[in-house]
Design an enzyme around this catalytic site. Sequence first.
Site, mmCIF file in Angstrom:
data_model
loop_
_atom_site.group_PDB
_atom_site.id
_atom_site.type_symbol
_atom_site.label_atom_id
_atom_site.label_comp_id
_atom_site.label_asym_id
_atom_site.label_seq_id
_atom_site.Cartn_x
_atom_site.Cartn_y
_atom_site.Cartn_z
ATOM 1 N N ARG A 21 43.357 44.704 39.364
ATOM 2 C CA ARG A 21 43.055 44.877 40.799
ATOM 3 C C ARG A 21 43.614 46.202 41.303
ATOM 4 O O ARG A 21 42.978 46.893 42.096
ATOM 5 C CB ARG A 21 43.624 43.709 41.608
ATOM 6 C CG ARG A 21 42.806 42.450 41.432
ATOM 7 C CD ARG A 21 43.567 41.218 41.836
ATOM 8 N NE ARG A 21 43.878 41.182 43.243
ATOM 9 C CZ ARG A 21 44.872 40.439 43.751
ATOM 10 N NH1 ARG A 21 45.647 39.725 42.967
ATOM 11 N NH2 ARG A 21 45.068 40.437 45.054
ATOM 12 N N ARG B 7 36.110 48.760 50.907
ATOM 13 C CA ARG B 7 36.837 49.009 49.669
ATOM 14 C C ARG B 7 36.129 50.019 48.772
ATOM 15 O O ARG B 7 36.624 50.325 47.692
ATOM 16 C CB ARG B 7 36.967 47.701 48.900
ATOM 17 C CG ARG B 7 38.360 47.058 48.983
ATOM 18 C CD ARG B 7 38.249 45.800 48.176
ATOM 19 N NE ARG B 7 39.454 45.218 47.718
ATOM 20 C CZ ARG B 7 40.072 44.174 48.289
ATOM 21 N NH1 ARG B 7 39.660 43.699 49.432
ATOM 22 N NH2 ARG B 7 41.106 43.624 47.713
ATOM 23 N N ARG C 212 53.794 36.100 45.604
ATOM 24 C CA ARG C 212 52.802 35.433 46.450
ATOM 25 C C ARG C 212 52.039 34.384 45.642
ATOM 26 O O ARG C 212 51.727 33.311 46.148
ATOM 27 C CB ARG C 212 51.832 36.482 47.020
ATOM 28 C CG ARG C 212 50.829 35.932 48.001
ATOM 29 C CD ARG C 212 50.087 37.033 48.726
ATOM 30 N NE ARG C 212 48.995 37.578 47.933
ATOM 31 C CZ ARG C 212 48.233 38.606 48.326
ATOM 32 N NH1 ARG C 212 48.465 39.204 49.467
ATOM 33 N NH2 ARG C 212 47.250 39.044 47.570
ATOM 34 N N ARG D 132 46.750 31.358 44.600
ATOM 35 C CA ARG D 132 45.636 32.261 44.274
ATOM 36 C C ARG D 132 45.705 32.633 42.806
ATOM 37 O O ARG D 132 46.683 33.230 42.355
ATOM 38 C CB ARG D 132 45.719 33.526 45.137
ATOM 39 C CG ARG D 132 45.036 33.380 46.463
ATOM 40 C CD ARG D 132 45.150 34.634 47.266
ATOM 41 N NE ARG D 132 44.503 35.794 46.664
ATOM 42 C CZ ARG D 132 44.312 36.943 47.282
ATOM 43 N NH1 ARG D 132 44.710 37.084 48.525
ATOM 44 N NH2 ARG D 132 43.732 37.954 46.675
ATOM 45 N N LYS E 62 48.699 43.894 54.198
ATOM 46 C CA LYS E 62 47.609 43.998 55.177
ATOM 47 C C LYS E 62 47.416 42.668 55.921
ATOM 48 O O LYS E 62 47.256 42.668 57.135
ATOM 49 C CB LYS E 62 46.286 44.385 54.494
ATOM 50 C CG LYS E 62 46.328 45.716 53.752
ATOM 51 C CD LYS E 62 44.964 46.129 53.225
ATOM 52 C CE LYS E 62 44.417 45.227 52.130
ATOM 53 N NZ LYS E 62 45.159 45.252 50.860
HETATM 54 P P1 AMP Z 1 41.820 40.360 48.880
HETATM 55 O O1 AMP Z 1 42.093 39.027 49.466
HETATM 56 O O2 AMP Z 1 41.462 41.388 49.916
HETATM 57 O O3 AMP Z 1 42.929 40.832 47.964
HETATM 58 O O4 AMP Z 1 40.517 40.216 47.960
HETATM 59 C C1 AMP Z 1 40.512 39.357 46.845
HETATM 60 C C2 AMP Z 1 39.335 39.707 45.952
HETATM 61 O O5 AMP Z 1 38.105 39.534 46.683
HETATM 62 C C3 AMP Z 1 39.296 41.144 45.461
HETATM 63 O O6 AMP Z 1 40.077 41.336 44.285
HETATM 64 C C4 AMP Z 1 37.798 41.342 45.192
HETATM 65 O O7 AMP Z 1 37.412 40.694 43.995
HETATM 66 C C5 AMP Z 1 37.160 40.555 46.342
HETATM 67 N N1 AMP Z 1 36.942 41.411 47.533
HETATM 68 C C6 AMP Z 1 37.547 41.287 48.751
HETATM 69 N N2 AMP Z 1 37.111 42.215 49.612
HETATM 70 C C7 AMP Z 1 36.214 42.971 48.929
HETATM 71 C C8 AMP Z 1 35.424 44.117 49.256
HETATM 72 N N3 AMP Z 1 35.493 44.673 50.477
HETATM 73 N N4 AMP Z 1 34.612 44.631 48.305
HETATM 74 C C9 AMP Z 1 34.526 44.072 47.080
HETATM 75 N N5 AMP Z 1 35.261 43.023 46.691
HETATM 76 C C10 AMP Z 1 36.098 42.442 47.597
#
Ligand code: AMP
Length: 192
Positions: free
Chosen positions: A146, A89, A128, A134, A14
């Site tokens: 996740r 999400r 990654r 990260r 994404k």
């Molecule tokens: P991402 O970078 O999108 O993979 O997000 C990393 C982490 O941030 C996720 O595993 C969640 O813990 C948190 N997170 C990101 N976006 C959301 C969302 N829309 N709702 C809830 N948690 C989020």
Amino acid sequence: MLNLVLFGPPGAGKGTQSKKLIDKYDLIHLSTGDLLRGEIAQGTELGLEAKKLMDDGKLVPDAVVIGMISNKLDANKDAKGFIFDGFPRTVAQAEALDQLLESKQSAISGMTALEVNDDELERRLLDRGKESGRADDANPEVIRKRIKEYNDKTAPVAGFYQNQNKFKNINGVGSVDDIFGALVDVIEEYNK
Ligand code: AMP
């Protein structure tokens, strides 16, 4: 306005595809993951709370991410459109987003999902993690959590947009350019 939701599990591509789409369509990129990592980097209270959940592979509360998105929409009133990456999400987030956009006389144009199988996702995320630093990408157990959060809470969001005839699936495995081409084909349909 062109308001796109890019959907798919962690590691689906994404972020990579968002970067290309914002260049082509001049959109504002709203990634809740990036916004949360920004809060962590600044050491805010919100960031400290979110970090605990993120390091454990869990979603942060709906109200937190909805509030962040609402602020960003308000701060970018003249935008041509937005690309939502990693948001919504949960179904509650999707409902809140519809309301926020409606209050601005706007709406989601469509959601496009990048389909990638679980084995490929785990491999990509571990790769990654070696470069991005990260913490949530470096640990196979957190990665699996996740993906489970995604399957339990996030996958139903596809049905929410399907009900509105706004959902399209594309194959997320292949070259970055081929996947981008498939995404553009879908987006051109919204622009007609
Ligand atoms: P991402 O970078 O999108 O993979 O997000 C990393 C982490 O941030 C996720 O595993 C969640 O813990 C948190 N997170 C990101 N976006 C959301 C969302 N829309 N709702 C809830 N948690 C989020």
